[in-house]
Design an enzyme around this catalytic site. Structure first.
Site, short mmCIF file in Angstrom:
data_model
loop_
_atom_site.label_atom_id
_atom_site.label_comp_id
_atom_site.label_asym_id
_atom_site.label_seq_id
_atom_site.Cartn_x
_atom_site.Cartn_y
_atom_site.Cartn_z
N CYS A 106 -1.75 28.30 24.63
CA CYS A 106 -2.08 29.67 24.24
C CYS A 106 -2.88 30.36 25.35
CB CYS A 106 -2.89 29.68 22.95
SG CYS A 106 -3.43 31.33 22.44
N HIS A 116 12.12 31.68 7.06
CA HIS A 116 11.49 30.45 7.52
C HIS A 116 11.17 30.51 9.01
CE1 HIS A 116 12.95 27.83 3.90
NE2 HIS A 116 12.02 28.71 3.58
N GLU A 151 27.54 22.33 -4.98
CA GLU A 151 26.93 21.55 -6.06
C GLU A 151 25.93 22.41 -6.82
OE1 GLU A 151 25.06 18.24 -4.21
OE2 GLU A 151 26.94 17.21 -3.70
N THR A 196 22.52 27.15 -0.04
CA THR A 196 21.11 26.78 -0.18
C THR A 196 20.85 26.31 -1.60
OG1 THR A 196 18.82 27.58 -0.17
CG2 THR A 196 20.53 29.23 -0.55
N CYS A 213 0.33 30.73 18.40
CA CYS A 213 -0.80 29.83 18.61
C CYS A 213 -1.05 28.98 17.36
CB CYS A 213 -2.05 30.64 18.95
SG CYS A 213 -3.55 29.63 19.15
N ASN A 264 27.86 27.59 -3.95
CA ASN A 264 27.44 26.31 -3.40
C ASN A 264 28.43 25.24 -3.86
OD1 ASN A 264 24.70 26.29 -1.91
ND2 ASN A 264 24.30 27.64 -3.65
#
Length: 274
Positions: free
Chosen positions: A168, A127, A238, A211, A135, A236
């Site tokens: 930029c 991510h 849950e 996650t 830019c 996890n």
């Protein structure tokens, strides 16, 4: 739980092919460091206590309409990340990497830099990250966020110098955080899309930690690992989207315990084999 992990880790440790130990982490692993999850009930708050849903605020469209607001929030997050410290789970993963070396890979959805600060090096930040900018108009170069730009409190505005440094140098448009927003697609340059899927293909075991699998590439990573015969271990607190994917698979294990406790067990098992 320990016996299942011993069996899985022992099998993968002896493999000659598709023998990578891969860990896929998300926001849950950083919660013990005091970093709120992106989709949590605390949500995203910006100045004037205006509340936005992440799916609305975290978009390139919103940035183009309100660039200074989004950049101010990014610098607020920068300060939050810098004030946080890696927790026990981060350090357990660092120690596991030290033992496994190039058989270890870490794929993270987190942009907070805590894995690196804990000592991990073989990282795919799918991510993006909060250390870099690029830019908003599409110029290709990715730059390190200048050290001169400091993290901010929630009510602080950008300075004139901030604005200059966040322009930029090629086209004059705003620079933006090098992260994936909700209206964007995964690519290789920012998101290591193909690299992370190649790691999944060669994994003997994929540990999913903190996650829920709410975005497409993490699910594709798990699907790829399954397709090529990897064990999947869902760690996890849950049930989640990964649980639905692996629930009836014979080479999958679902663990509903704290990540720190499970990672310590994994580390101890590897240490005994090592």
């Amino acid at each position: 739980m320990k016996e299942q992990l011993e069996d899985i880790i022992g099998q993968v440790y002896q493999k000659e092919r598709r023998n990578l130990f891969t860990f896929l982490t998300g926001a849950g692993i950083s919660s013990d460091s005091g970093i709120p999850t992106y989709r949590g009930i605390d949500g995203i708050w910006v100045k004037d206590t205006q509340f936005h849903k992440p799916e609305e605020f975290g978009t390139l469209r919103y940035f183009k309409e309100h660039p200074e607001e989004v950049l101010q929030y990014a610098l607020f997050r920068k300060k939050m990340f810098e004030n946080a410290v890696p927790n026990e789970s981060h350090f357990e993963l660092s120690e596991i990497e030290n033992m496994l070396q190039d058989r270890f890979h870490l794929i993270t959805q987190n942009i907070d830099n805590l894995h690196r600060r804990a000592g991990n090096q073989r990282i795919y930040e799918i991510h993006g990250n909060n250390r870099e900018i690029k830019c908003s108009n599409g110029c290709k170069e990715i730059l390190v966020l200048p050290e001169e730009i400091k993290g901010k409190d929630l009510e602080e505005d950008l300075t004139e110098r901030d604005v200059t440094l966040l322009t930029c140098p090629t086209c004059g448009h705003w620079m933006r955080p090098n992260i994936l927003w909700f209206d964007e697609y995964y690519d290789e340059k920012t998101n290591k899309r193909f690299g992370s899927l190649k790691v999944a293909k060669n994994s003997g075991v994929l540990f999913i930690v903190g996650t829920s699998g709410a975005t497409s590439l993490p699910i594709a990573i798990a699907e790829t690992a399954l397709k090529y015969g990897a064990f999947i271990v869902d760690i996890n607190t849950e049930d989640n989207n990964f649980t639905d994917l692996i629930r009836d698979k014979k080479n999958a294990v679902i663990i509903r315990e704290r990540s720190t406790d499970v990672l310590k067990t994994i580390k101890d098992i590897i240490q005994n084999l090592h």
